[in-house]
Every structure is written in C-alpha cells, then in structure tokens.
Write an enzyme that holds these catalytic residues in place. Structure first.
Site, PDB file in Angstrom:
ATOM      1  N   LYS A 224     -13.052 -15.644  13.816  1.00  0.00           N
ATOM      2  CA  LYS A 224     -11.793 -16.304  13.490  1.00  0.00           C
ATOM      3  C   LYS A 224     -11.547 -16.207  11.988  1.00  0.00           C
ATOM      4  CE  LYS A 224     -11.361 -19.678  17.215  1.00  0.00           C
ATOM      5  NZ  LYS A 224     -11.036 -21.089  17.516  1.00  0.00           N
TER       6      LYS A 224
ATOM      7  N   ASP B  32      -7.233 -32.254  24.574  1.00  0.00           N
ATOM      8  CA  ASP B  32      -6.375 -31.170  25.085  1.00  0.00           C
ATOM      9  C   ASP B  32      -7.135 -30.377  26.143  1.00  0.00           C
ATOM     10  OD1 ASP B  32      -4.265 -29.504  25.480  1.00  0.00           O
ATOM     11  OD2 ASP B  32      -4.487 -28.392  23.608  1.00  0.00           O
TER      12      ASP B  32
END
Length: 1052
Positions: free
Chosen positions: A748, A864
């Site tokens: 990332k 989430d």
C-alpha cells in the site's frame, strides 16, 4: 607431614601437672569436666591433642570468648593448636554458668591475647619428646565457624545467602574470595553483594544455579570450604505466603489503640484478606483447621471490617476487655488459602507487659480447580525491618545476647536498639539504677558503665515503650575479677631485610609482676627436624626501653636468616613468641643509571633535543589540522543547500508500541506532521542525483517492522483509491520465510497527488495493524519500508479477491469467468458449484466469526464489517480486512469513506444510525447482515430501501429481512439473534463461534469433517483490505443530512 610453610615453635610442657588433668599424653587425648568445682579453672595443654569438654546433661549452650558456638553436651577440639586457646563456658538448662580457660601450646601473637606458658629458661635439658612444630594453616583464622550447607533450594526471584565467618573473625590479614562453578565472583553492584564474610545473591535466575564455595587466605596460605550446591526452582503461582513473624501476638493496655498486620509476600495473584475475631478459644488449632478446610464460619466467630485500600491491616481503637482474644487473618487466592492467628492480651495500664512475637499459621490445600504452586522459601535478611516505621509496639533491630561477661576494669555497654521513636527505662535486679562506685551513662539505647567491678554483676532490664505497647529484655551481666597471669608478649610480624642492611625488632611485654625478658635465636643444623642434636639456641644482645625490649641487627648476612624468639618470665609463668627473619639480595642497578652517572652532559643535551622536536612537531600538526578544518567547512558551505522536509510524529496512547489494545476500545494512534529545515548535499559523495535522495517525509524507524527496500520487486496495480493505491509485489527474505524464497505480497502507498491528511491516514492504518497483532482470519501486516524513499506498507496478498465478488462468481448457474487485469486469477473456475453449498458457506461464516472474536478480544471495533471487506486467501481461508481503517470515528461523529463519501448504512446497527454509537455488539449486527449476504451468494441487503431514515423506520417497527431461499432455519435463527434491537440481547462473537461449530458438526456425515484445519502456518502472502476499491457493488448511500435523522428518532 604436608609440604606447606611451617612455623617452628618450641614448647616444653609442664609434665608434672599432667597427672591431675585427666589427660593421656601417650595417646594425645584429654578429657575435662567443666562442672567439677574443685578442678582448676585454667589448664595448660600440649598442641595436637584431642580435647573434650563436658557440661551437664541435657544439651547445654557452649560459648567461646563470649560468643555462642553450639548446643551440645560435649565440645570436642580435634588436634588442638594454640589458636584454640581462650575462655570457654557453658550454660545449662538451669541457667548455671561454668567456665574454663585453656592455654594450648604456643599461640601466634594476635593483639593482647595471653601467650602460651612455657618453661624454656632454666631448663637443664630439652627432651626430644617435648619438641613439636605447628603448621601455619592450623590457625583459627582459616577455620570456618560453621560449615556451609551441602545443598540449597531457592525459588527464582528470591534471595540466596552464604556466610563464611572464620573462628576468629577479628583476625588481621585474612582475605576471602567467593567462587561460582570455580569462577571467582566479582560483586559490589547489581544482584550480587559481598560483605565482610557473607555472599548475597538477589533476584535469583536459573543461571545462578551451581556450586558455590569460599576461600580464606593468610598471605600465601589458603583453605577452601566445602561446596554448596544451589538449585534455582522456577517460580509458579502459590498460595498467599505470610512474611516471617506476621501477624504478631501483642499486649495492649485497656483504652489504647492497636494495629494487627497480616503482611504477605509479593505474588502475581491478588489475594483476598478476611479478618475474624474469636474470644478465648479452648483449641485455636481446631478452629484454624476448620477454616483451612474452607468450612462454614462458626457461630461464635465475628467477621471484622477493614479499610478496602489496606485490607492487610486491622486497626482497633479504644480497646475494651471484650476485644481481647484471637484475631484470625485469612488470605485466599485462586490456588489456595493461608490462615494465621495472633493473640491480643489486654491488661491494666498499671501492669507491666512483655510483647510476644509468635504467630500461629496454617496453609490450606489448593483449590481443586486452580493450579498449585510451590512454597516460596526465599530468605529474608531482616524480617523485623519490615515493621519499621509502622503502627505497633516497638521491635528490636537485632537479636540481643542475654549473657554479658567482662573483666574488672573494662567498660561495659548494654544496648536495646529498636525501630522508630520510643522511651527506654533501665533497671538492675528489678530496682532503679544506683551505682556506689562510679556512674551509669545513658545515651540513646545504650547503658554504659566504665571501670566495671564485681559489684556491677546482676540482671539488667531494658523496657522500651511507645504509644502502642512495650517490649523488654534482660541482660545477665557477670564481671569477673582479672586473673593475674603470665606475661603477655606483643611482637611484630615476620620481617624481611636486604643483605648488609639493618633491622630493629621490638618485643613489648605486659605483666602483672616485673618480668625478665630476653631475645633468643633457634638455629636448625643440616636442615633436619628429626632430633634434638640438630637444634641450637643462641642468646642475643638486646636493649631495654620503657615499654619494650629492642633487638638491633646490623650488617645482616644470609646466615642470620631464621627464627627469633622473645622470652618473658615472671613469678606467674613464662611466655614466648617468635618471628621469622628473611634476608634477600638487593636488586642489581640498571645499566641506564650507570650510563647516566658516567655521561650526565650528554643525557641532558639529548633530553633537550627530544623535547624541542616534540614541541615543534605538535605545533606543526596543530596548524595543519586547523587548516584542513577551515577548508572542509568552506567546502561544506558550497556543497549544501537547505530544504524543508516534513517530520511524521506518532503518539501511541495506552501503552508502548506492540503492546496491543489497551483497556476499553482501541486507542487510535495520533499522527502529527511537522515541517523542519534540512540540509542536503548538492554533489553527493556516492555519485547519485541529490533530487533522488531527498524525501518529502521523515518517518520514525521501527526496527521490528522495517524491511529493506531492495527486497521488494513491484508489479501490477491491484487497485486505486482517491489518495492511494495497492500494488502487487514479490518479496525476498521476509521474516519466518525460507531463505531465497519469493513471496507474493500487497504493497500500500499514497499517490503522487496526495495530501498530508492522506499520508497520516496510511500511517495510522499501519500503526493500528501493528497493535492488533496476527491471526489467521485477518489481513496481517508483514512489514514496511519507511527509510530512503516513500512509505510502503506491506500486507498479505489474497489471490481470490473479496468475498462478495467470490460469492457472485460462484453462485449456482453463474458463468465461471474472471478478469485478467484485476491482478488476481485467470478465467479458471474458482470452485465447483456443486461443492459451494450450505456447508461451505457455513464454514465461511465460521471463519469470519473466529476473526471477529479475535478482534473483540483485542478490544477493537471494526465498524464496517461486510462481505466486500472480507478477502479470500489460498485454501479459501477468510481474512477480515479494513479493521485498520476505522480511523475517522474518533475524529468525527461517524465513519465516512474517503473515496466517495458514502456511508455503509445497510450494515449499521440501529444505535449506530441514531446515536453514532459503535461497539462490539454493533459489529455483531453487521455480522448478521454479512451472514445474509453469504447465504444469498452476494445479494444486496434491503434492496427496496433508499435512505437512512427509511431504514431506521423499517427496523424500529420490528421488521427484518426474510430468510434466504437456500438458508437453513438454524442459520436464520442466528441471523435474527444478531438483529436484536437491544444490543445487550445479541450474542457475542465467542457465542457465535460455538453456534457455528455445533451447526457444522450436525451438518457433517463424518464428525471429523465438521472442523476446519485452521492450524496451518501464517500465510506470508495475503493482501490488504480493499478500502481503495471503487466499490461498484457496494450498496451504500450518500449522506444527505448527517444530523437530521439523529434527532428524528429517539429510543424509548
């Protein structure tokens, strides 16, 4: 005879007195009964005899020079030497005192001790049988007072002590060394402490085990003790252990205050302390035994209340008569319980009391369901010190000695030191102090009287009192009249002199009568020791001064080396003491000195030349160094420019890095970015472009996670978001992976057009993943590259993508195709449709529940949880992602995705929709929606609901989604339990794991198939979460009015 240096001592025994001493000189034995009244109190015995002293039965206490030795009926001195001379005494059980003074052979000169009695002068002949020699190593200075123990067991973390005190601890010139496994111990700091004769090792560790012994040395003569084998036992949980001496029995006056302490040793398990009161108990041991067996409390036992912050101390104020009796302390932990009792005795203030310091203690057997531990047998160097400064009666600082013996004319000191402040009162024979000759001097805790006489003998009592009570102690003082004895000789130590030199030796004599003193020399002929013919005694010339006899030797030769003896005699006896004179050659003069004396001018000129050259060379070197420094500074100013960089600062609340989540919810790390000015070289010594070596951000180095950038080979892009991207890469040499093996990972990073907020988000995600730790059902952090370039966060790679797409592509009847450009797999079928049935879907749900159970155990909230945030790794292992991205919850009132500004309202619990409240139970609601997605092969939940207000109205009326077509009733029941409106009524993730475990077992025809093989090693290659994906199949809604629906609906 051993080949050791020996000291020649010539002693002629008084043979005429041997008949009435009970001695057998032929067999070198002597037996003396010290209790016989008409026997002489002073005995003169030969060396190398076995002397046995007997006291009355039963066992008596033996003393040597007023120091306690042992408790026995017989005291045996094997091969006694002059070092064993002195005053011996025994105290029987009736406190009757017997003493005797022994003079054995010749005693080496130490202080003012009485020397051996001999008849050397006026002896017409020297019988061969009366001549003997004493080795140096037979000295009392090298004999241990007590032997060391053979084996010692101690618990890890405890204390280990050894004492190697010699029989004559005041002897001079005695050196001690300690050895561990034949290696010398160097103490003085750390855990090892070396005092005069003792060794102390604190905080024991396993490597401290082994063999210990001490070595005593006088000059070149050494003696080693027997070894002590130390065994260090690993510490385990044990029952509560009382500190020695607690709780203490005590006496207290009516109306006073008292504190009873139940002090415990430190333990990893916190004990619970309970206090009970029992009046006068006929048999306290029976009561303690019943309490030890954890039976019910007797009716006549009263339970007492103590302060919650100090349960180990019981305080009683203004005590009454009914407050007396037994006070019982019960300390209990998960292993077992300890029961101890102390007695409180009440008396009238006018009475005298003595504090008793005994304790009744019993330890219960371990609780059946708890693990048992070993008793802690660590030594406590000074238990009484624990009571210093506390509330309670006074406590003596050390053990006091009852018997005090001294001679007339000496100064006697009696001391009763205690901890804290208290008043002390002295009495003699239970009467106030009153001395007819002289006065008593009292200072602090000490009573002193000088020039003691026999009238000062008696029983002295010290009584020390404070506000909580009193203690007292009795001294039995015996002042003996000084016995007139033979002269006492003090001579110097052995001497060394150069040949042709001079030497002065003084012999100082103390005598009650006028003595006759002389110096003599003992000469050995032919170096033989086998007969009288080889010995010659020579008279020497000496001078007499006021207090000594001086022997002066001038122009000493090698023939004068040998033994010199000082003889002193009076009407009370004779004494002698010897000193050895060693004659050595002088050192030869060095040739350099001879040359210096022969050529003084040449040496002076050479010295001046060397000094001048040295000064000139120093000046030249200093000049060159300053010049080079100026040139270097000028070059550095030309080659450097200044630029502004950004320093990333990470604050980790709730503990150190890597310690996991703290109590409560996960405390998000705080990321700050500050600008600073940095100097950058414009030429670069390595030949590289300075622009490439300059980094916009400066990150703190974390050596536990840092991976060299050269080990990564970046590949294709897996996905991009608003500020970052995820790139597939090959990594070499990752930790815990085979050498030279390449591992597929996901990297990332932020995009070129990123902001400081985007960089802080990526750093925050990395720090959260560090704190959470590793689990097989979550995406794990593998490392990072933060130095020498942009920040790369390396995570596991999941080749099958997210669970939502995986279910859609494998639903019954769906075409088996995959894109080649998504970076995952080719168009080969993922899994056969006929095998992706309810059982396989249940396994997926079971794995996700296990991962959420781990996050909940770490006090971490996902916020989430949905199928799009669960990735499918090798072997179809489910891995939860995006748990590190719930970062804006603490900064704002809700969680908003940075990519498109949408909220996952269809997966949110009612309390999250209404009050923005997130906890582990709100994640359970989301898990129910995820379970519905799994059973429908990736369908959208609530397909007809378009807004947050409409969804909340739908849920608050009790409506829920219907059971999917291919979902069993057991699994739908679990869904409905997760959708309970009250969060406290929903199951926990641990309970969900147990539910799916049972469902899998029921659904399997083979019991062994019901379990998943989740014990496989951690994958080193799975990817990050798909937070930066575009989320085309994610049903979320834009936040039209963030606060409007917060006030529209209220909970009842």
């Amino acid at each position: 005879m051993a080949k050791v240096p020996i000291t020649l001592v010539m002693i002629i025994a008084i043979v005429s007195a041997a008949a009435d001493l009970g001695c057998d000189y032929g067999h070198h034995r002597c037996y003396i009964d010290v209790t016989v009244e008409n026997s002489p109190r002073q005995r003169h015995l030969l060396s190398d005899m076995d002397i046995t002293l007997q006291c009355v039965r039963p066992m008596a206490k033996w003393f040597y020079e007023d120091k306690f030795q042992l408790r026995a009926t017989l005291l045996r001195l094997e091969r006694a030497q002059s070092g064993n001379s002195g005053n011996y005494g025994c105290l029987d059980s009736q406190n009757r005192w017997y003493n005797i003074s022994l003079v054995v052979g010749h005693k080496e000169p130490v202080g003012n001790d009485i020397a051996s009695f001999v008849k050397l002068e006026d002896a017409p002949a020297l019988p061969e049988s009366d001549l003997f020699f004493q080795p140096l190593n037979e000295s009392r200075s090298l004999k241990l007072l007590q032997p060391l123990p053979k084996t010692v067991q101690r618990t890890a973390g405890g204390l280990f002590q050894l004492n190697c005190s010699p029989m004559d601890p005041d002897a001079k010139g005695v050196n001690i060394s300690w050895l561990h496994n034949d290696t010398q111990i160097l103490g003085g700091r750390g855990r090892i402490k070396l005092k005069r004769w003792s060794l102390t090792v604190g905080q024991l560790q396993p490597e401290d085990a082994g063999s210990y012994h001490c070595e005593l040395c006088v000059e070149q003569d050494c003696q080693r003790s027997n070894p002590t084998q130390l065994e260090v036992i690993s510490r385990k949980h044990t029952v509560p252990m009382l500190k020695p001496g607690y709780p203490r029995n005590t006496s207290i006056a009516l109306g006073d205050n008292v504190s009873i302490e139940c002090l415990l040793e430190d333990s990893a398990l916190e004990p619970k302390i309970t206090w009970l009161h029992k009046g006068n108990a006929d048999n306290i041991d029976d009561l303690l035994q019943r309490l030890r067996e954890q039976s019910q409390l007797p009716v006549d036992v009263t339970r007492l209340i103590t302060r919650m912050d100090e349960p180990q101390v019981l305080r009683l104020g203004n005590v009454l008569m009914e407050d007396g009796g037994w006070y019982i302390c019960i300390a209990e932990n998960q292993v077992g319980r300890t029961v101890a009792a102390s007695y409180v005795d009440l008396y009238s203030p006018s009475d005298t009391t003595t504090v008793r310091t005994t304790t009744t203690t019993t330890v219960a057997s371990p609780i059946p369901t708890a693990s048992t531990g070993e008793d802690n047998d660590d030594d406590v160097e000074n238990p009484a010190a624990e009571a210093s400064g506390g509330v309670g009666p006074p406590v003596f600082r050390k053990e006091l000695k009852r018997l005090q013996h001294s001679l007339s004319g000496n100064t006697v000191n009696l001391a009763c030191p205690v901890y804290g402040k208290a008043n002390i009162t002295w009495t003699k024979d239970k009467k106030p102090l009153n001395r007819e000759l002289g006065v008593y001097v009292q200072k602090n805790w000490t009573l002193r009287f000088v020039e003691a006489t026999s009238e000062d003998s008696g029983l002295y009592n010290c009584k020390v009192c404070n506000a909580w009570g009193c203690i007292q102690f009795d001294f039995s003082v015996q002042i003996n009249d000084r016995t007139r004895s033979a002269p006492i000789i003090v001579v110097p130590q052995n001497q060394t002199v150069k040949v042709n030199g001079s030497l002065v030796m003084k012999c100082t004599v103390y005598s009650d009568l006028h003595p006759t003193v002389s110096w003599k020399r003992v000469v050995l002929k032919n170096a033989s020791l086998d007969g009288l013919k080889s010995v010659e005694i020579q008279n020497l010339n000496f001078t007499v001064t006021n207090d000594s006899v001086v022997l002066t030797l001038r122009n000493v030769t090698f023939d004068q080396e040998g033994w010199y003896t000082c003889l002193a005699s009076s009407g009370l006896g004779r004494s002698n003491s010897s000193v050895y004179l060693r004659v050595v050659s002088p050192l030869p003069p060095l040739e350099i000195y001879a040359l210096l004396h022969a050529h003084p001018l040449g040496f002076t000129l050479a010295a001046i030349t060397i000094v001048a050259l040295f000064l000139l060379g120093s000046a030249f070197i200093t000049f060159m160094l300053r010049r080079l420094r100026r040139e270097k500074l000028l070059k550095l100013r030309i080659e450097t420019v200044h630029q502004w960089t950004k320093k990333v600062i990470i604050y980790r609340p709730g503990g150190e890095e890597g310690s996991g989540c703290s109590s409560g919810d996960l405390q998000m790390p705080v990321i700050r970015i500050e600008k600073q000015r940095t100097t950058v070289s414009t030429t670069g010594t390595g030949g590289t472009d300075p622009a490439q070596g300059f980094n916009e951000y400066e990150f703190p180095l974390d050596s536990n996670w840092e991976i060299p950038r050269q080990q990564l080979s970046l590949g294709s892009i897996l996905g991009e978001g608003a500020f970052g991207r995820v790139v597939m890469a090959e990594a070499e040499g990752l930790p815990r992976s085979p050498q030279l093996a390449e591992t597929i990972v996901a990297v990332k990073m932020v995009k070129e057009e990123h902001t400081d907020t985007d960089m802080a988000s990526l750093v925050r995600e990395m720090e959260v993943m560090k704190m959470i730790g590793k689990h097989i059902n979550i995406i794990n952090l593998l490392g990072c590259c933060s130095q020498g370039g942009p920040l790369w966060v390396i995570v596991e790679y999941a080749p099958h993508g997210n669970l939502k797409d995986f279910l859609k592509q494998n639903r019954p009847g769906a075409p088996q195709r995959r894109s080649d450009s998504d970076g995952y797999l080719d168009d080969k079928p993922l899994i056969s449709t006929q095998h992706l049935g309810e059982k396989e879907l249940t396994k997926f749900a079971f794995q996700i529940a296990r991962g959420m159970e781990y996050l909940a155990s770490r006090r971490c909230i996902h916020r989430d949880l949905a199928a799009r945030n669960v990735l499918v790794s090798d072997g179809y292992v489910m891995k939860i992602a995006d748990f590190g991205l719930a970062r804006d919850i603490q900064d704002t009132e809700y969680y908003r995705k940075n990519t498109n500004g949408r909220l996952p309202i269809k997966w949110m619990a009612p309390e999250s929709l209404q009050e923005k409240k997130y906890d582990s139970q709100s994640d359970v609601w989301s898990y129910g929606v995820l379970l519905w997605e799994i059973m429908t092969y990736g369908d959208q939940p609530y397909p007809h609901i378009l807004s947050a207000e409409e969804l909340y109205s739908y849920l608050i009326t009790g409506q829920r989604m219907e059971k999917p077509a291919k979902c069993s009733l057991n699994i739908y029941v679990v869904m409905r339990q997760c959708w309970h409106f009250e969060s406290c009524a929903r199951p926990t993730f641990a309970e969900l794991v147990e539910s799916f475990d049972g469902i899998l077992q029921q659904a399997s025809s083979n019991p062994n198939d019901a379990y998943l093989d989740l014990s496989m090693p951690m994958l080193e290659t799975p990817p990050s979460s798909g937070d930066e994906d575009d989320g085309s199949d994610t049903e979320t809604f834009r936040e039209t009015s963030p606060l409007r629906y917060q006030y529209t609906y209220k909970f009842n």
